[in-house]
Design a protein around this motif. Structure first.
Motif, PDB file in Angstrom:
ATOM      1  N   LEU A  70       0.865  -1.184   0.000  1.00 11.57           N
ATOM      2  CA  LEU A  70       0.000   0.000   0.000  1.00 11.57           C
ATOM      3  C   LEU A  70       0.901   1.234   0.000  1.00 11.57           C
ATOM      4  O   LEU A  70       2.096   1.117   0.238  1.00 11.57           O
ATOM      5  N   PRO A  71       0.333   2.432  -0.231  1.00  6.88           N
ATOM      6  CA  PRO A  71       1.184   3.623  -0.349  1.00  6.88           C
ATOM      7  C   PRO A  71       2.009   3.962   0.894  1.00  6.88           C
ATOM      8  O   PRO A  71       3.033   4.624   0.776  1.00  6.88           O
ATOM      9  N   SER A  72       1.599   3.544   2.092  1.00  5.53           N
ATOM     10  CA  SER A  72       2.380   3.898   3.292  1.00  5.53           C
ATOM     11  C   SER A  72       2.244   2.802   4.348  1.00  5.53           C
ATOM     12  O   SER A  72       1.307   1.993   4.312  1.00  5.53           O
ATOM     13  N   ASP A  73       3.157   2.824   5.309  1.00  3.82           N
ATOM     14  CA  ASP A  73       3.096   1.875   6.429  1.00  3.82           C
ATOM     15  C   ASP A  73       1.843   2.098   7.269  1.00  3.82           C
ATOM     16  O   ASP A  73       1.251   1.147   7.790  1.00  3.82           O
ATOM     17  N   GLU A  74       1.449   3.367   7.396  1.00  2.86           N
ATOM     18  CA  GLU A  74       0.250   3.679   8.190  1.00  2.86           C
ATOM     19  C   GLU A  74      -0.986   3.036   7.560  1.00  2.86           C
ATOM     20  O   GLU A  74      -1.811   2.447   8.243  1.00  2.86           O
ATOM     21  N   LEU A  75      -1.080   3.162   6.228  1.00  5.58           N
ATOM     22  CA  LEU A  75      -2.229   2.563   5.538  1.00  5.58           C
ATOM     23  C   LEU A  75      -2.184   1.034   5.629  1.00  5.58           C
ATOM     24  O   LEU A  75      -3.217   0.386   5.780  1.00  5.58           O
ATOM     25  N   THR A  76      -0.997   0.478   5.572  1.00  9.79           N
ATOM     26  CA  THR A  76      -0.864  -0.976   5.689  1.00  9.79           C
ATOM     27  C   THR A  76      -1.358  -1.433   7.061  1.00  9.79           C
ATOM     28  O   THR A  76      -2.127  -2.401   7.169  1.00  9.79           O
ATOM     29  N   GLU A  77      -0.925  -0.703   8.088  1.00 10.90           N
ATOM     30  CA  GLU A  77      -1.338  -1.025   9.461  1.00 10.90           C
ATOM     31  C   GLU A  77      -2.854  -0.946   9.591  1.00 10.90           C
ATOM     32  O   GLU A  77      -3.490  -1.833  10.161  1.00 10.90           O
ATOM     33  N   LYS A  78      -3.417   0.105   9.013  1.00  9.43           N
ATOM     34  CA  LYS A  78      -4.867   0.303   9.080  1.00  9.43           C
ATOM     35  C   LYS A  78      -5.593  -0.834   8.325  1.00  9.43           C
ATOM     36  O   LYS A  78      -6.625  -1.333   8.787  1.00  9.43           O
ATOM     37  N   PHE A  79      -5.043  -1.212   7.199  1.00  7.85           N
ATOM     38  CA  PHE A  79      -5.625  -2.296   6.395  1.00  7.85           C
ATOM     39  C   PHE A  79      -5.703  -3.585   7.224  1.00  7.85           C
ATOM     40  O   PHE A  79      -6.731  -4.266   7.247  1.00  7.85           O
ATOM     41  N   VAL A  80      -4.600  -3.882   7.922  1.00 11.96           N
ATOM     42  CA  VAL A  80      -4.544  -5.114   8.725  1.00 11.96           C
ATOM     43  C   VAL A  80      -5.595  -5.065   9.846  1.00 11.96           C
ATOM     44  O   VAL A  80      -6.309  -6.050  10.078  1.00 11.96           O
ATOM     45  N   VAL A  81      -5.700  -3.907  10.492  1.00 11.72           N
ATOM     46  CA  VAL A  81      -6.654  -3.750  11.600  1.00 11.72           C
ATOM     47  C   VAL A  81      -8.097  -3.869  11.090  1.00 11.72           C
ATOM     48  O   VAL A  81      -8.922  -4.581  11.670  1.00 11.72           O
ATOM     49  N   GLU A  82      -8.379  -3.187   9.978  1.00 13.10           N
ATOM     50  CA  GLU A  82      -9.738  -3.223   9.413  1.00 13.10           C
ATOM     51  C   GLU A  82     -10.092  -4.625   8.902  1.00 13.10           C
ATOM     52  O   GLU A  82     -11.227  -5.074   9.030  1.00 13.10           O
ATOM     53  N   ALA A  83      -9.102  -5.294   8.333  1.00 15.13           N
ATOM     54  CA  ALA A  83      -9.331  -6.664   7.834  1.00 15.13           C
ATOM     55  C   ALA A  83      -9.713  -7.579   8.991  1.00 15.13           C
ATOM     56  O   ALA A  83     -10.622  -8.411   8.881  1.00 15.13           O
ATOM     57  N   LYS A  84      -9.035  -7.408  10.099  1.00 14.71           N
ATOM     58  CA  LYS A  84      -9.297  -8.246  11.286  1.00 14.71           C
ATOM     59  C   LYS A  84     -10.738  -8.070  11.752  1.00 14.71           C
ATOM     60  O   LYS A  84     -11.398  -9.041  12.147  1.00 14.71           O
ATOM     61  N   LYS A  85     -11.247  -6.831  11.682  1.00 14.05           N
ATOM     62  CA  LYS A  85     -12.641  -6.586  12.074  1.00 14.05           C
ATOM     63  C   LYS A  85     -13.605  -7.352  11.187  1.00 14.05           C
ATOM     64  O   LYS A  85     -14.742  -7.603  11.550  1.00 14.05           O
ATOM     65  N   ARG A  86     -13.147  -7.676   9.985  1.00 14.78           N
ATOM     66  CA  ARG A  86     -13.977  -8.455   9.054  1.00 14.78           C
ATOM     67  C   ARG A  86     -13.579  -9.922   9.065  1.00 14.78           C
ATOM     68  O   ARG A  86     -13.759 -10.627   8.079  1.00 14.78           O
ATOM     69  N   GLN A  87     -12.989 -10.364  10.147  1.00 15.13           N
ATOM     70  CA  GLN A  87     -12.634 -11.783  10.362  1.00 15.13           C
ATOM     71  C   GLN A  87     -11.516 -12.295   9.454  1.00 15.13           C
ATOM     72  O   GLN A  87     -11.408 -13.487   9.200  1.00 15.13           O
ATOM     73  N   MET A  88     -10.692 -11.374   8.934  1.00 13.85           N
ATOM     74  CA  MET A  88      -9.550 -11.813   8.108  1.00 13.85           C
ATOM     75  C   MET A  88      -8.274 -11.673   8.931  1.00 13.85           C
ATOM     76  O   MET A  88      -7.929 -10.573   9.351  1.00 13.85           O
ATOM     77  N   VAL A  89      -7.602 -12.799   9.156  1.00 11.58           N
ATOM     78  CA  VAL A  89      -6.396 -12.788  10.007  1.00 11.58           C
ATOM     79  C   VAL A  89      -5.187 -13.351   9.256  1.00 11.58           C
ATOM     80  O   VAL A  89      -5.327 -14.064   8.261  1.00 11.58           O
ATOM     81  N   GLY A  90      -4.013 -13.007   9.763  1.00 12.74           N
ATOM     82  CA  GLY A  90      -2.767 -13.571   9.215  1.00 12.74           C
ATOM     83  C   GLY A  90      -2.357 -12.968   7.889  1.00 12.74           C
ATOM     84  O   GLY A  90      -1.678 -13.601   7.093  1.00 12.74           O
ATOM     85  N   ILE A  91      -2.753 -11.719   7.657  1.00 10.22           N
ATOM     86  CA  ILE A  91      -2.623 -11.143   6.326  1.00 10.22           C
ATOM     87  C   ILE A  91      -1.439 -10.171   6.202  1.00 10.22           C
ATOM     88  O   ILE A  91      -1.121  -9.702   5.113  1.00 10.22           O
ATOM     89  N   LYS A  92      -0.782  -9.914   7.313  1.00  7.65           N
ATOM     90  CA  LYS A  92       0.358  -8.980   7.289  1.00  7.65           C
ATOM     91  C   LYS A  92       1.524  -9.607   6.525  1.00  7.65           C
ATOM     92  O   LYS A  92       1.834 -10.788   6.697  1.00  7.65           O
ATOM     93  N   GLY A  93       2.173  -8.809   5.688  1.00  8.29           N
ATOM     94  CA  GLY A  93       3.278  -9.320   4.874  1.00  8.29           C
ATOM     95  C   GLY A  93       4.486  -9.712   5.704  1.00  8.29           C
ATOM     96  O   GLY A  93       4.623  -9.288   6.857  1.00  8.29           O
ATOM     97  N   HIS A  94       5.347 -10.520   5.120  1.00 12.35           N
ATOM     98  CA  HIS A  94       6.604 -10.887   5.773  1.00 12.35           C
ATOM     99  C   HIS A  94       7.460  -9.629   5.896  1.00 12.35           C
ATOM    100  O   HIS A  94       7.457  -8.785   5.007  1.00 12.35           O
ATOM    101  N   ARG A  95       8.238  -9.530   6.974  1.00 16.76           N
ATOM    102  CA  ARG A  95       8.997  -8.284   7.228  1.00 16.76           C
ATOM    103  C   ARG A  95       9.958  -7.932   6.090  1.00 16.76           C
ATOM    104  O   ARG A  95      10.249  -6.764   5.863  1.00 16.76           O
TER     105      ARG A  95
END
Ligand SMILES: *Cc1c(COP(=O)(O)O)cnc(C)c1O
Length: 357
Positions: free
Chosen positions: A300-325
């Motif tokens: 995504l365009p920024s780390d902040e947006l990536t973090e937000k994406f992961v948090v919002e995804a979790k609210k929709r029952q999607m887990v384990g989606i964060k990329g490898h470091r």
């Protein structure tokens, strides 16, 4: 189960079919007053389990008669060492397409001479080679490839033709994900925990002429021939893991086999790649012609947006989606057991998230 099931995008250990988990739960205690954890690996009950697992894998991958199927331990990581220990006499070719091929190469270097005949490292591991980019070294003992690069989200679209040099493939993250021609390989190995079952069991498919070829004298446990002769019962095998694997293979057969699984995997991954291709917000990590249908990586365009994406995804029952470091962004691992519905939910969420960002 008390908690509703989530969309599990974990890279490994990973999602297993719900039917399999239910069979495991229901059958767990059903071994003549004992559980699967308590029976002897020399019992006729376990004989039936390991025989069925071997037969199903052979049938589902159309493994020719001159190959052995071994169930070992130590994960793909032990195979990184066992392959060169058993086969590397003169030199071995390695094709470097990501973290795991580098790990395999590192182990081989302890044992003997290696040739890196292709590397995608400079470009940031965004691609896999075309068949015509691979020229094996004359007289090499084998050529090692990683068919699917779990961390970077790239996958071979066509297999190299290595001629008389035996091709060895680490298929840990895409075994049984597509219908492949086993004959192109002299050896395939895979830790089970991504597509075939729980961790603790490693599948090794090995052409018999290679088993006979011993590059050096080794301790019994490290010698493929030991396990082939003992039919994977040289020592106590992971009884539970073999049993769970059998249930996964029964499920694959019920789905219609590897070809049907492949069709479903292509359909699932297309839903996500279509979103990437229509977007300037998301950026796919892999080149289009090297994309994995198992691990889908994008930023995504920024780390902040990536973090937000992961948090919002979790609210929709999607887990384990964060990329490898090492890649950052998002990695959606959608192994065989991952439902089509989950891919639809992710695709819809991606579009919503882009609009709202
Ligand atoms: C996960 C993975 C490995 C590591 O497997 P272990 O079973 O943990 O040793 C090796 N290769 C690939 C391609 C993988 O995806």
């Amino acid at each position: 189960m008390t908690t509703p099931r989530v969309y599990n995008f974990n890279a490994g250990p990973a999602i297993l079919p719900i039917e399999v988990l239910e069979h495991i739960q229901a059958g767990f205690m059903e071994f003549g007053g004992m559980s699967i954890l308590e029976i002897s690996h020399r019992s006729k009950e376990f004989d039936a389990i390991i025989d069925e697992s071997r037969a199903l894998l052979t049938e589902l991958m159309a493994i020719p008669a001159d190959y052995d199927v071994l169930f070992l331990q130590g994960g793909a990581s032990l195979q990184f060492a066992m392959v060169p220990l058993n086969f590397l006499a003169t030199s071995a070719d390695y094709v470097i397409t990501g973290h795991w091929s580098k790990a395999a190469l590192k182990e081989a270097k302890h044992i003997g001479a290696t040739n890196v005949i292709y590397t995608a490292e400079e470009g940031g591991f965004k691609r896999t080679p075309r068949a015509n980019e691979i020229t094996p070294t004359k007289g090499a003992d084998y050529c090692h490839i990683t068919t699917n690069n779990t961390i970077y989200g790239t996958e071979y679209q066509e297999l190299p033709d290595t001629g008389s040099v035996p091709l060895i493939g680490d298929m840990s993250s895409d075994i049984m994900a597509t219908a492949i021609d086993v004959k192109k390989f002299a050896c395939i190995y895979a830790g089970a925990q991504k597509n075939l079952g729980p961790s603790g069991i490693t599948v090794v498919i090995l052409r018999r002429d290679l088993i006979a070829k011993r590059a050096r004298d080794l301790p019994a446990f490290l010698t493929y021939a030991t396990h082939a002769e003992a039919k994977s019962l040289y020592n106590t095998p992971p009884v539970f893991a073999v049993w769970a694997l059998m249930h996964v293979l029964r499920w694959v057969k019920k789905q219609g086999g590897a070809a049907a699984i492949e069709k479903m995997n292509r359909e699932k991954s297309k839903l996500i790649y279509d979103v990437l291709d229509a977007s300037t917000f998301y950026k796919g990590h892999a080149d289009r012609d090297s994309r994995s249908i198992m691990n889908l990586t994008f930023t995504l365009p920024s780390d902040e947006l990536t973090e937000k994406f992961v948090v919002e995804a979790k609210k929709r029952q999607m887990v384990g989606i964060k990329g490898h470091r090492s890649v950052g962004g998002i990695r959606a691992s959608m192994y065989n057991a991952f439902p089509l519905e989950g891919a639809r939910v992710l695709a819809t969420f991606m579009k919503e998230f882009e609009r709202s960002a």
